[in-house]
Write a protein that holds these residues in place. Structure first.
Motif, PDB file in Angstrom:
ATOM      1  N   ASP A 233       0.895  -1.064   0.025  1.00 55.98           N
ATOM      2  CA  ASP A 233      -0.149  -0.096   0.142  1.00 55.98           C
ATOM      3  C   ASP A 233       1.113   1.078  -0.023  1.00 55.98           C
ATOM      4  OD1 ASP A 233      -2.000   2.046   0.363  1.00 55.98           O
ATOM      5  OD2 ASP A 233      -2.458   1.411   2.564  1.00 55.98           O
ATOM      6  N   LEU A 235       1.547   5.116  -0.218  1.00 56.75           N
ATOM      7  CA  LEU A 235       0.976   6.471  -0.469  1.00 56.75           C
ATOM      8  C   LEU A 235       1.882   7.374  -0.774  1.00 56.75           C
ATOM      9  CD1 LEU A 235      -1.420   8.182   0.229  1.00 56.75           C
ATOM     10  CD2 LEU A 235      -0.789   8.084   2.502  1.00 56.75           C
ATOM     11  N   LYS A 256      -0.103   3.506  -7.105  1.00 58.26           N
ATOM     12  CA  LYS A 256      -0.003   4.196  -5.584  1.00 58.26           C
ATOM     13  C   LYS A 256      -0.960   4.936  -5.613  1.00 58.26           C
ATOM     14  CE  LYS A 256       4.906   4.882  -6.682  1.00 58.26           C
ATOM     15  NZ  LYS A 256       6.033   5.608  -7.013  1.00 58.26           N
ATOM     16  N   ARG A 257      -1.624   5.398  -4.343  1.00 58.59           N
ATOM     17  CA  ARG A 257      -2.433   6.596  -3.901  1.00 58.59           C
ATOM     18  C   ARG A 257      -1.429   7.664  -3.654  1.00 58.59           C
ATOM     19  NH1 ARG A 257      -4.896   6.368   0.483  1.00 58.59           N
ATOM     20  NH2 ARG A 257      -3.649   4.758   1.321  1.00 58.59           N
ATOM     21  N   ASN A 258      -1.973   8.933  -3.973  1.00 51.82           N
ATOM     22  CA  ASN A 258      -1.298  10.037  -3.496  1.00 51.82           C
ATOM     23  C   ASN A 258      -1.740  11.180  -2.778  1.00 51.82           C
ATOM     24  OD1 ASN A 258      -2.017  12.253  -5.514  1.00 51.82           O
ATOM     25  ND2 ASN A 258      -2.037  10.266  -6.994  1.00 51.82           N
ATOM     26  N   SER A 427      -6.736   5.588 -16.374  1.00 52.10           N
ATOM     27  CA  SER A 427      -6.061   6.499 -15.181  1.00 52.10           C
ATOM     28  C   SER A 427      -6.586   7.857 -15.355  1.00 52.10           C
ATOM     29  CB  SER A 427      -4.346   6.786 -15.728  1.00 52.10           C
ATOM     30  OG  SER A 427      -4.392   7.759 -16.751  1.00 52.10           O
ATOM     31  N   LEU A 450      -4.006  -0.214  -9.041  1.00 50.81           N
ATOM     32  CA  LEU A 450      -4.515   1.074  -8.746  1.00 50.81           C
ATOM     33  C   LEU A 450      -3.902   2.097 -10.032  1.00 50.81           C
ATOM     34  CD1 LEU A 450      -3.948   1.953  -5.222  1.00 50.81           C
ATOM     35  CD2 LEU A 450      -6.050   1.517  -6.160  1.00 50.81           C
ATOM     36  N   MET A 453      -2.732   8.699 -10.912  1.00 50.12           N
ATOM     37  CA  MET A 453      -3.986   9.644 -10.717  1.00 50.12           C
ATOM     38  C   MET A 453      -3.000  10.876 -10.584  1.00 50.12           C
ATOM     39  SD  MET A 453      -7.198   8.208 -10.948  1.00 50.12           S
ATOM     40  CE  MET A 453      -7.937   9.677 -10.163  1.00 50.12           C
ATOM     41  N   SER A 457      -4.829  13.493  -5.361  1.00 51.25           N
ATOM     42  CA  SER A 457      -6.128  13.164  -5.623  1.00 51.25           C
ATOM     43  C   SER A 457      -6.513  12.062  -4.521  1.00 51.25           C
ATOM     44  CB  SER A 457      -6.030  11.968  -6.868  1.00 51.25           C
ATOM     45  OG  SER A 457      -5.829  12.782  -8.043  1.00 51.25           O
ATOM     46  N   HIS A 458      -6.044  11.861  -3.444  1.00 52.37           N
ATOM     47  CA  HIS A 458      -6.389  10.920  -2.389  1.00 52.37           C
ATOM     48  C   HIS A 458      -6.355  11.774  -0.936  1.00 52.37           C
ATOM     49  CE1 HIS A 458      -5.207   8.199  -5.717  1.00 52.37           C
ATOM     50  NE2 HIS A 458      -6.324   7.650  -5.468  1.00 52.37           N
ATOM     51  N   ALA A 463      -4.989   2.983   3.300  1.00 47.87           N
ATOM     52  CA  ALA A 463      -6.002   2.470   2.686  1.00 47.87           C
ATOM     53  C   ALA A 463      -6.705   1.172   3.501  1.00 47.87           C
ATOM     54  CB  ALA A 463      -5.730   1.698   1.485  1.00 47.87           C
TER      55      ALA A 463
END
Length: 464
Positions: A233, A235, A256-258, A427, A450, A453, A457-458, A463
Motif C-alpha cells: 500500500d 502512499l 500508488k495513491r497520492n 488513469s 490502482l 492519478m 487525488s487522495h 487504505a
C-alpha cells in the motif's frame, strides 16, 4: 550478457545478506546487447529488477507463502529501464519536459559543463548567476566568462545543479569519487533494537505493507512503484509548493495513491507523523538533511515508528565534500566520467549521455531491494533499519560491471520493439499505454491495480 547479470545479482544478493539458496529460483531470459552504450546497461537492468523481484518472493515465503520462481526477460527489463520514454496518453506521447537551456556547454576554459534547468527555480537561479537571458545562445556566451569548475562550485553554493565534465581518472582522484568508491553499492544499517512488526498473511508478497513515498522525478518513485507492483500500500506524499514533472507522475504513479502535505506547516507535519506511526517503509529523496530539519530524520522516524525501514536516496551519498549537493542522473553521469567514456567509445568529441536514465532506475530498484531485504531482517531480528542509496553509488556499481564491445551504434528500441511488454489501462490522465513490470513471479504476478492519478487525488490516510 547473462553471465554479467548473474554475477551482478549474486553480488547484490550477498550484500543484502539474504539466503543464497534463493538464487536457484531465478530464471534470466534473453540475450543482449540491446542499448547503444559501451556499458552493461542491459545486464544492470536485468540484474536490479531480478534482485528486487527475488527479494519480494523471499519475503512472501518468510510470511508463510509458497516458494516460487522469478523470471526476468532482458528485453523487457531494458524496456522498463526506459519506461518513461514509452508512455503514451490517449495514443499520444506527452510533451517533452526538458527545458530549452538545459544541457551541455563549453566554458571559457574549454571544459564542458552540464546544467539542469527543468525546475523553474533552478532555471531562474542559473540565469541570475550567469546574468543572461533565457536563451541557449545567451547561456553559451555567458559561460565563456567562467571556468567549468568555478561555475560548478558557484552553482552548488546557491543550491543549483551543474557539474563539470570529468574523466574516470579525474573522478577517481576527486575526494567525492574516492568517498563513493569506498562505499558499498548501498548501505543497510540497523538503528535500534525495536521488536519485530507483526504482519498478517497475504496473497501478495508485500500485501499489508504500508509505504510512505516522499520522492519525486525517477529514482525514488521507481522504488515505490516496484513495491506497489508486489502488493504494498504505497502512499505518495508530495508538497503543493514543490515542482514536479507530470509525465513522470503518470508513469511512476501506477499502483500508488497520492496525497499532498505541506511540511512547512505544523498541522501537516502532524499528519505525516500519524501516517508514519502506522507505516512499515518510509522512502525519501529530499536534499540531504532536509527532512531532518523538519523532524523526520531516520532516528526521528524510528522513535515515531519503532521497527520502521527508512530509505534515503541522494545524488552523491552521505559522506564526502559533495554529500549535501543536489543532483540528478544526467549530472552524476557527467561528473563521474560516463559522458566522456561514452563519447570516446563512439568516436565523438561531444560528451555523450546514456540512452536511458540508467542511474535513476538502478537506484530505484536498489531502493526496493534494500527495503524488502530490510523488511526481511526486521521480521527475523527486529530493529529499525536505514537503507541508503545514491546515484553516485549506482554509477560506481554500474562501472564495475565492465564495458561492452560493439554496442555503441545500436539503435534505441522503438515503441514497436517493446510492444510485447506494454499494457493499456485507464488513469486519471486518460488511457495510458505503459511498460508493465519485468520481474515475473510464478505464483504472485506483479501488477498495479490502482491507476495513476493527478497529484493530490487522495486523502492522506492509509487504505487499510
Amino acid at each position: 550478457m547473462n553471465r554479467i547479470a548473474e554475477q551482478a545479482i549474486r553480488q547484490l544478493w550477498q550484500h543484502s545478506q539474504l539466503d543464497s539458496a534463493w538464487l536457484d529460483q531465478l530464471c534470466l531470459q534473453g540475450q543482449g546487447p540491446v542499448l547503444p552504450s559501451s556499458f552493461a546497461l542491459d545486464a544492470a537492468a536485468q540484474a536490479c529488477l531480478a534482485a528486487s523481484g527475488l527479494s519480494a518472493a523471499a519475503f512472501w515465503h518468510a510470511r508463510g507463502g509458497e516458494r516460487q520462481t522469478v523470471s526476468v526477460n532482458l528485453h523487457h527489463a531494458v524496456a522498463e529501464f526506459r519506461s518513461e520514454h514509452y508512455l503514451r496518453v490517449d495514443g499520444a506521447q506527452p510533451s517533452d519536459p526538458w527545458d530549452k537551456i538545459a544541457g551541455i556547454y563549453r566554458c571559457g576554459d574549454g571544459r564542458w559543463l552540464r546544467i539542469h534547468t527543468n525546475f523553474p527555480h533552478h532555471c531562474q537561479g542559473v540565469l541570475q548567476l550567469l546574468q543572461c537571458e533565457y536563451d541557449k545562445a545567451a547561456v553559451t556566451a555567458a559561460l565563456q566568462k567562467w571556468t567549468a569548475f568555478d561555475f560548478e562550485d558557484a552553482a552548488a553554493a546557491r543550491g543549483l545543479v551543474a557539474t563539470a565534465l570529468r574523466s574516470f581518472a579525474e573522478w577517481d582522484a576527486h575526494p567525492q569519487g574516492q568517498e563513493v568508491a569506498a562505499q558499498a553499492v548501498f548501505s543497510l544499517t540497523r538503528l535500534d533494537h525495536a521488536e519485530p512488526l507483526a504482519l498478517t498473511d497475504a496473497d501478495r508478497p508485500l500485501g499489508g505493507v504500508r509505504v510512505l513515498d516522499l520522492t519525486r522525478i525517477i529514482a525514488g518513485p521507481v522504488g515505490g512503484r516496484v513495491l506497489a507492483a508486489h502488493g504494498a500500500d504505497v502512499l505518495h506524499i508530495t508538497s503543493p509548493k514543490l515542482p514536479t514533472i507530470p509525465t513522470l507522475d503518470m508513469d511512476m504513479g501506477r499502483g500508488k495513491r497520492n496525497a499532498q502535505l505541506d511540511l512547512t506547516r505544523e498541522s501537516d507535519r502532524d499528519a505525516l507523523r500519524r501516517l508514519l506511526a502506522d507505516a512499515h517503509v518510509f522512502i525519501q529523496g529530499y536534499r540531504p538533511g532536509g527532512l531532518a530539519e523538519l523532524g523526520f530524520s531516520p532516528n526521528d522516524a524510528a522513535r515515531i515508528r519503532p521497527g520502521i525501514v527508512y530509505v534515503s536516496l541522494s545524488a552523491y551519498g552521505n559522506q564526502g565534500p559533495w554529500a549535501g549537493r543536489r543532483g540528478f542522473d544526467s549530472l552524476t553521469q557527467t561528473a563521474s566520467g560516463f559522458n566522456l567514456a561514452e563519447a570516446e567509445a563512439a568516436g565523438s568529441e561531444t560528451p555523450r549521455a546514456f540512452p536511458a536514465q540508467a542511474l535513476d532506475h538502478i537506484a530505484g530498484y536498489l531502493a526496493a531491494l534494500g527495503a524488502t531485504a530490510a523488511l526481511r531482517h526486521q521480521r527475523q531480528q527486529g530493529g529499525s533499519w536505514h537503507v541508503e542509496v545514491s546515484l553516485a553509488q549506482a554509477a560506481h556499481w554500474l562501472r564495475g560491471l565492465g564495458r561492452v564491445e560493439g554496442a555503441i551504434d545500436l539503435p534505441i528500441p522503438t515503441l514497436e520493439d517493446v510492444r510485447p511488454w506494454l499494457e493499456e489501462t485507464d488513469s486519471g490522465f486518460g488511457r495510458l499505454l505503459a511498460v508493465r513490470h519485468a520481474a515475473e513471479l510464478s505464483l504472485t504476478p506483479a501488477r498495479w491495480p490502482l491507476p495513476a492519478m493527478p497529484l493530490g487525488s487522495h486523502a492522506a490516510s492509509w487504505a487499510v
